[in-house]
Design a protein around this motif. Structure first.
Motif, PDB file in Angstrom:
ATOM      1  N   LEU A 109       0.826  -1.203   0.000  1.00  0.00           N
ATOM      2  CA  LEU A 109       0.000   0.000   0.000  1.00  0.00           C
ATOM      3  C   LEU A 109       0.861   1.254   0.000  1.00  0.00           C
ATOM      4  CD1 LEU A 109      -2.848   1.171   0.155  1.00  0.00           C
ATOM      5  CD2 LEU A 109      -2.702   1.027   2.643  1.00  0.00           C
ATOM      6  N   ARG A 110       1.912   1.243   0.798  1.00  0.00           N
ATOM      7  CA  ARG A 110       2.797   2.410   0.810  1.00  0.00           C
ATOM      8  C   ARG A 110       3.473   2.593  -0.545  1.00  0.00           C
ATOM      9  NH1 ARG A 110       6.698   2.198   5.880  1.00  0.00           N
ATOM     10  NH2 ARG A 110       7.329   4.154   4.875  1.00  0.00           N
ATOM     11  N   ARG A 111       3.892   1.492  -1.156  1.00  0.00           N
ATOM     12  CA  ARG A 111       4.539   1.592  -2.466  1.00  0.00           C
ATOM     13  C   ARG A 111       3.571   2.112  -3.518  1.00  0.00           C
ATOM     14  NH1 ARG A 111       5.867  -3.239  -2.792  1.00  0.00           N
ATOM     15  NH2 ARG A 111       4.145  -3.944  -4.114  1.00  0.00           N
ATOM     16  N   ASP A 112       2.338   1.611  -3.506  1.00  0.00           N
ATOM     17  CA  ASP A 112       1.351   2.076  -4.487  1.00  0.00           C
ATOM     18  C   ASP A 112       0.973   3.530  -4.240  1.00  0.00           C
ATOM     19  OD1 ASP A 112       1.425  -0.441  -5.547  1.00  0.00           O
ATOM     20  OD2 ASP A 112      -0.397  -1.146  -4.510  1.00  0.00           O
ATOM     21  N   LEU A 113       0.871   3.923  -2.979  1.00  0.00           N
ATOM     22  CA  LEU A 113       0.571   5.329  -2.688  1.00  0.00           C
ATOM     23  C   LEU A 113       1.691   6.248  -3.161  1.00  0.00           C
ATOM     24  CD1 LEU A 113      -1.032   5.102   0.885  1.00  0.00           C
ATOM     25  CD2 LEU A 113      -2.174   5.677  -1.252  1.00  0.00           C
ATOM     26  N   LYS A 114       2.904   5.791  -2.993  1.00  0.00           N
ATOM     27  CA  LYS A 114       4.038   6.605  -3.448  1.00  0.00           C
ATOM     28  C   LYS A 114       4.040   6.724  -4.962  1.00  0.00           C
ATOM     29  CE  LYS A 114       9.061   6.935  -3.044  1.00  0.00           C
ATOM     30  NZ  LYS A 114      10.291   6.295  -2.489  1.00  0.00           N
ATOM     31  N   ALA A 115       3.763   5.599  -5.652  1.00  0.00           N
ATOM     32  CA  ALA A 115       3.711   5.647  -7.120  1.00  0.00           C
ATOM     33  C   ALA A 115       2.565   6.522  -7.597  1.00  0.00           C
ATOM     34  CB  ALA A 115       3.576   4.222  -7.672  1.00  0.00           C
ATOM     35  N   TYR A 116       1.427   6.433  -6.931  1.00  0.00           N
ATOM     36  CA  TYR A 116       0.283   7.256  -7.313  1.00  0.00           C
ATOM     37  C   TYR A 116       0.569   8.732  -7.071  1.00  0.00           C
ATOM     38  CZ  TYR A 116      -4.468   9.103  -7.457  1.00  0.00           C
ATOM     39  OH  TYR A 116      -5.584   9.827  -7.751  1.00  0.00           O
ATOM     40  N   ALA A 117       1.263   9.051  -5.973  1.00  0.00           N
ATOM     41  CA  ALA A 117       1.606  10.451  -5.698  1.00  0.00           C
ATOM     42  C   ALA A 117       2.563  10.992  -6.749  1.00  0.00           C
ATOM     43  CB  ALA A 117       2.208  10.565  -4.301  1.00  0.00           C
ATOM     44  N   GLU A 118       3.515  10.177  -7.182  1.00  0.00           N
ATOM     45  CA  GLU A 118       4.447  10.641  -8.223  1.00  0.00           C
ATOM     46  C   GLU A 118       3.743  10.807  -9.563  1.00  0.00           C
ATOM     47  OE1 GLU A 118       7.534   7.786  -8.278  1.00  0.00           O
ATOM     48  OE2 GLU A 118       8.482   8.490  -6.412  1.00  0.00           O
ATOM     49  N   LYS A 119       2.686   9.984  -9.779  1.00  0.00           N
ATOM     50  CA  LYS A 119       1.958  10.118 -11.036  1.00  0.00           C
ATOM     51  C   LYS A 119       1.080  11.349 -11.054  1.00  0.00           C
ATOM     52  CE  LYS A 119      -1.334   7.607 -13.934  1.00  0.00           C
ATOM     53  NZ  LYS A 119      -2.145   6.359 -14.090  1.00  0.00           N
TER      54      LYS A 119
END
Length: 327
Positions: A297-307
């Protein structure tokens, strides 16, 4: 045809994604399997060690039968020569048929405050129930401590006494739990004996009150037929009283006396150890899965924030210098 292939492709992708997720969590569990096993073994060992700090308690059980006359016989009122009313009175006094819930009545009396309090007083169980407040040297209660009988009865019923009916044999099991094996067996057997004496005392008091009533009626009534009926009732009362005190197994008949137990009944150390090990294993699985979910979840949130909010690309401060270098 194209739509069917598209649907099959989507289902396959979904199943493939779920399978990949399963493989991911299985890999995560296998990765931490030795840590989970070590934690489970250590946790079970701690539980087993702490269980030795609890005082051992032993249980002894006596098996008894309740002797009640559910279908009492005897002479019907119509067989008496007296009037119908007098015959009914004689029948009630002599036969005294048991109630339909006679067994439940005995069980209620067995756990009643009157009997339990008398049993505690007879066996002098107050110092045993409140060991921490009893001075064994001076044989007195500690200063400011005066146990209440109501609390003592409640404690005895919740911690020491257990009564149940065996569904297969319809016999009554009376189990006493104590700190010593010999005390548990002795109290279980004495409990049966004391209850028999208690019931006999209640029946004797009832017969005494009936006899007093009949004797008082002799002084008031002048009818000879009634006198004869009253004398027959007095004779029957004496016979019933003699029968009650002559029967040692009334109302409880000892089928199997309690014997001293060989092993403690509490605490169940092996059971606690096994359950704690299983619990720690499942807890370890849950922690590993939660860790995997949180990490993903943290990894996906980080990727979504960068997107959504991409970081600006910094241009070189001297582009001409780079062109000169390329050339």
């Amino acid at each position: 045809m194209a739509n069917q292939q598209t649907n099959q492709l989507q289902v396959g992708e979904t199943q493939f994604a779920e399978y990949q997720l399963l493989l991911k969590y299985m890999h995560q569990l296998l990765r931490y399997k030795f840590r989970i096993a070590i934690i489970a073994i250590l946790g079970a060992g701690v539980v087993f060690g702490l269980s030795w700090l609890i005082e051992d308690r032993f249980s002894a059980q006596a098996k008894v039968a309740i002797n009640i006359s559910e279908t009492p016989g005897g002479i019907q009122p119509k067989n008496y020569r007296g009037a119908n009313t007098i015959g009914v009175i004689e029948y009630d006094f002599i036969i005294d048929g048991s109630q339909s819930n006679e067994r439940e009545r005995h069980l209620a009396r067995m756990e009643s405050f009157g009997f339990i309090s008398s049993f505690i007083t007879e066996q002098n169980l107050m110092p045993w129930l409140y060991t921490q407040d009893w001075d064994e040297v001076k044989k007195t209660w500690r200063e400011g401590v005066e146990p209440d009988m109501r609390e003592a009865v409640k404690k005895f019923k919740s911690e020491a006494l257990y009564i149940d009916i065996d569904k297969k044999t319809d016999l009554l099991n009376i189990r006493i739990t104590a700190d010593m094996p010999d005390r548990a067996a002795r109290l279980a057997n004495d409990f049966v004996r004391a209850f028999n004496l208690y019931i006999r005392s209640l029946d004797a008091d009832e017969l005494k009150s009936r006899r007093a009533y009949l004797e008082s009626r002799l002084k008031v009534v002048n009818n000879k037929e009634v006198h004869r009926s009253i004398y027959r009732l007095l004779e029957a009362q004496l016979a019933v009283e003699s029968l009650i005190f002559a029967r040692e197994n009334y109302p409880l008949e000892m089928i199997q006396p309690a014997t001293e137990p060989l092993f403690e009944s509490y605490p169940p150390r092996k059971k606690w150890t096994a359950l704690s090990m299983i619990g720690f294993v499942f807890l370890g699985f849950a922690v590993v899965i939660v860790m995997g979910v949180v990490t993903a979840l943290r990894r996906d949130l980080k990727a979504y924030a960068e997107k959504v909010n991409p970081k600006p690309v910094q241009e070189p401060s001297n582009p001409h210098r780079e062109e000169w270098i390329d050339k």
